[in-house]
Design an enzyme around this catalytic site. Sequence first.
Site, PDB file in Angstrom:
ATOM      1  N   PRO A  24       0.832  -1.200   0.000  1.00  0.00           N
ATOM      2  CA  PRO A  24       0.000   0.000   0.000  1.00  0.00           C
ATOM      3  C   PRO A  24       0.870   1.255   0.000  1.00  0.00           C
ATOM      4  O   PRO A  24       1.803   1.364   0.790  1.00  0.00           O
ATOM      5  CB  PRO A  24      -0.809  -0.124   1.293  1.00  0.00           C
ATOM      6  CG  PRO A  24      -0.036  -1.065   2.149  1.00  0.00           C
ATOM      7  CD  PRO A  24       0.683  -1.990   1.240  1.00  0.00           C
ATOM      8  N   CYS A  26       0.297   5.487  -0.218  1.00  0.00           N
ATOM      9  CA  CYS A  26      -0.655   6.596  -0.260  1.00  0.00           C
ATOM     10  C   CYS A  26      -0.444   7.446  -1.511  1.00  0.00           C
ATOM     11  O   CYS A  26       0.688   7.748  -1.896  1.00  0.00           O
ATOM     12  CB  CYS A  26      -0.500   7.461   0.981  1.00  0.00           C
ATOM     13  SG  CYS A  26      -1.012   6.633   2.502  1.00  0.00           S
ATOM     14  N   ALA A  60      -3.531   3.025   2.100  1.00  0.00           N
ATOM     15  CA  ALA A  60      -4.178   3.220   3.397  1.00  0.00           C
ATOM     16  C   ALA A  60      -5.543   3.885   3.215  1.00  0.00           C
ATOM     17  O   ALA A  60      -5.645   4.982   2.662  1.00  0.00           O
ATOM     18  CB  ALA A  60      -3.297   4.065   4.307  1.00  0.00           C
ATOM     19  N   GLN A 102      -5.664  -1.849   2.455  1.00  0.00           N
ATOM     20  CA  GLN A 102      -5.148  -1.600   3.798  1.00  0.00           C
ATOM     21  C   GLN A 102      -6.098  -0.657   4.531  1.00  0.00           C
ATOM     22  O   GLN A 102      -6.343   0.463   4.075  1.00  0.00           O
ATOM     23  CB  GLN A 102      -3.753  -0.971   3.737  1.00  0.00           C
ATOM     24  CG  GLN A 102      -3.128  -0.770   5.110  1.00  0.00           C
ATOM     25  CD  GLN A 102      -1.801  -0.056   5.036  1.00  0.00           C
ATOM     26  OE1 GLN A 102      -1.755   1.136   4.748  1.00  0.00           O
ATOM     27  NE2 GLN A 102      -0.712  -0.768   5.295  1.00  0.00           N
ATOM     28  N   TYR A 183       1.058   5.094  12.987  1.00  0.00           N
ATOM     29  CA  TYR A 183      -0.373   5.369  13.004  1.00  0.00           C
ATOM     30  C   TYR A 183      -1.003   4.726  14.240  1.00  0.00           C
ATOM     31  O   TYR A 183      -0.311   4.171  15.095  1.00  0.00           O
ATOM     32  CB  TYR A 183      -1.000   4.940  11.678  1.00  0.00           C
ATOM     33  CG  TYR A 183      -0.386   5.690  10.509  1.00  0.00           C
ATOM     34  CD1 TYR A 183      -0.448   7.081  10.474  1.00  0.00           C
ATOM     35  CD2 TYR A 183       0.292   5.022   9.488  1.00  0.00           C
ATOM     36  CE1 TYR A 183       0.148   7.792   9.423  1.00  0.00           C
ATOM     37  CE2 TYR A 183       0.889   5.723   8.443  1.00  0.00           C
ATOM     38  CZ  TYR A 183       0.812   7.112   8.418  1.00  0.00           C
ATOM     39  OH  TYR A 183       1.408   7.829   7.399  1.00  0.00           O
ATOM     40  N   ARG A 232      -0.048  -5.345   8.966  1.00  0.00           N
ATOM     41  CA  ARG A 232       1.251  -4.710   8.749  1.00  0.00           C
ATOM     42  C   ARG A 232       1.759  -4.174  10.076  1.00  0.00           C
ATOM     43  O   ARG A 232       1.031  -3.494  10.814  1.00  0.00           O
ATOM     44  CB  ARG A 232       1.148  -3.579   7.724  1.00  0.00           C
ATOM     45  CG  ARG A 232       2.530  -3.026   7.353  1.00  0.00           C
ATOM     46  CD  ARG A 232       2.497  -2.119   6.141  1.00  0.00           C
ATOM     47  NE  ARG A 232       3.479  -2.562   5.149  1.00  0.00           N
ATOM     48  CZ  ARG A 232       3.951  -1.785   4.177  1.00  0.00           C
ATOM     49  NH1 ARG A 232       3.531  -0.550   4.029  1.00  0.00           N
ATOM     50  NH2 ARG A 232       4.842  -2.255   3.319  1.00  0.00           N
ATOM     51  N   LEU A 312      13.501  -1.062  -0.046  1.00  0.00           N
ATOM     52  CA  LEU A 312      14.677  -0.961  -0.909  1.00  0.00           C
ATOM     53  C   LEU A 312      15.113  -2.319  -1.467  1.00  0.00           C
ATOM     54  O   LEU A 312      16.298  -2.674  -1.441  1.00  0.00           O
ATOM     55  CB  LEU A 312      15.825  -0.282  -0.172  1.00  0.00           C
ATOM     56  CG  LEU A 312      15.672   1.228   0.023  1.00  0.00           C
ATOM     57  CD1 LEU A 312      16.904   1.812   0.704  1.00  0.00           C
ATOM     58  CD2 LEU A 312      15.416   1.940  -1.292  1.00  0.00           C
ATOM     59  N   GLY A 334       7.764  -1.307  -3.704  1.00  0.00           N
ATOM     60  CA  GLY A 334       6.957  -0.106  -3.685  1.00  0.00           C
ATOM     61  C   GLY A 334       7.342   0.932  -4.705  1.00  0.00           C
ATOM     62  O   GLY A 334       6.758   1.013  -5.784  1.00  0.00           O
ATOM     63  N   ARG A 335       8.348   1.726  -4.386  1.00  0.00           N
ATOM     64  CA  ARG A 335       8.704   2.838  -5.268  1.00  0.00           C
ATOM     65  C   ARG A 335       9.070   2.390  -6.691  1.00  0.00           C
ATOM     66  O   ARG A 335       8.687   3.063  -7.654  1.00  0.00           O
ATOM     67  CB  ARG A 335       9.837   3.656  -4.641  1.00  0.00           C
ATOM     68  CG  ARG A 335       9.326   4.559  -3.525  1.00  0.00           C
ATOM     69  CD  ARG A 335      10.456   5.264  -2.815  1.00  0.00           C
ATOM     70  NE  ARG A 335      10.436   4.947  -1.399  1.00  0.00           N
ATOM     71  CZ  ARG A 335      11.203   5.544  -0.507  1.00  0.00           C
ATOM     72  NH1 ARG A 335      12.049   6.470  -0.886  1.00  0.00           N
ATOM     73  NH2 ARG A 335      11.124   5.212   0.756  1.00  0.00           N
TER      74      ARG A 335
END
Length: 366
Positions: A24, A26, A60, A102, A183, A232, A312, A334-335
Site C-alpha cells: 500500500p 498513499c 491506506a 489496507q 499510526y 502490517r 529498498l 513499492g517505489r
Amino acid sequence: MSPALFSPLRVGTKVARNRLFVPPMCQYTLENRDGVANYETAQHYGALARGGWGAIIVEATAVAPAGRITPWDLGLWNERQAQALEPIVADIKAHGALAGIQLSHAGRKAATYRWNQGSGTIPTDQGGWQPLAPSELALAGHARPQALSESEIEQIIAAFAKAAKVASEIGFDIIQIHGAHGYLLHEFRSALSNQRSDAWGGSQGARNRMSEKTVQAVHEALAGSDSVLSLRLSATDWLEGGLELSDTVSLTRQLPQVDWFDISSGGLAPAPIPVGPGYQVGFAQAVKSALAGTAVSASAAGSAPVVSAVGLITNPASAEQILVTNQADIVEVGRPALANPRLPLSWAKELGVKLDYMPPQYARGF
C-alpha cells in the site's frame, strides 16, 4: 528450475500467482476530500493491474473521517466510497492479481498536509481536525492529540470491523490492518506514544491490546468469507525506549487469526534508521522463523502464516535471494512499482521466465 519469485503462493485461502506484491502506498489524490475513489485512483490501480503482480494492495484507507492521514485520503465508512472502490477491485482481479486493501486510522498523524504543501497538522479553519491518540503526546511539529476514551477506542475497533466486512463484500481478496508507521495501532503498541495506565497501556501486553482486539474484531467480521487477513507491523521504532524486534515477534505469536504478516519498521517518530538495500529483510526473517509451524486460522488450512519483506528491494536477484534463503515468503516492491507499473514483466524477462499471463499486446516491449 523456475525462480521462486514467479512461483505461486498460498496466502490463507487464496493463491497468488507469484511472490511479487505491490504494498500500500498513499497517493493523496482525492481533490473532493470525501474519501471517494476517483478517476485518478482508477487509473493508478488500472496500470498496476496489467503489470503481472501477484497481489496489489490498495493504499491506506481510513475507517473513519478522523482516521485519514490527509483530507485527500481514501475512506471506507460509507456506501459511496464502497461503490467507487468496487470497479477498481474488479479490474485488479480481472487481470489475475489478488486485490487487497489496507484499512487504517492515522491517530496523532491525522489531518496533515500532503507532499510539499506544508508540514504538520492542518489547522481546523483550513480543513483539518482534532487528531486522536492513546495519549496526549504530540509528534514534533504536529498538534497535540486528544486522548481516546475507552468507549472511543471500542468505536474505532468497530469501525475497522465494519470496513473489513464491506471490503470483503465488494470483492477484496485481502484485508490488511495497518499497525505500522506511527499510526494509531502502532501508537498504542509503543511506550513512546502510549502512557496510559488503564487496560490499554502500562505494560507491553496492555499496549498490544488495541492490535489484538482489532485483529479479533476483523476476523469475526470476515467469518463466512474467504478473505485473507493481513497485519502490517513496524518491527522496531529504531528509538531507545520504543518497540524492539522481540516485542513484535512476541505479538505475532499471539495472533493466530492472521494469515499474512507484512513486516516493515519505523515511522513513530524521527529516528536514526540505517537505510540501505534490504535493510528490513532481517525483521521479516525473524518473524518467519518464530512462526514456523505455528497453528493459524482454519481458513489457512493449518499452515503457518506467510511473511513479507519490504524496503529498498530494487532488483530481481536480490528479491530471488530473499525467497530462496527462506528469509520471507513474499517480496513487496513499492517505489520501483511507481516508476514501472509492469515491473514483474520486466523482472521475468531478466530472469528468463516466460509468463503465460504476459499480455500479448505488451510482449514486444519486453
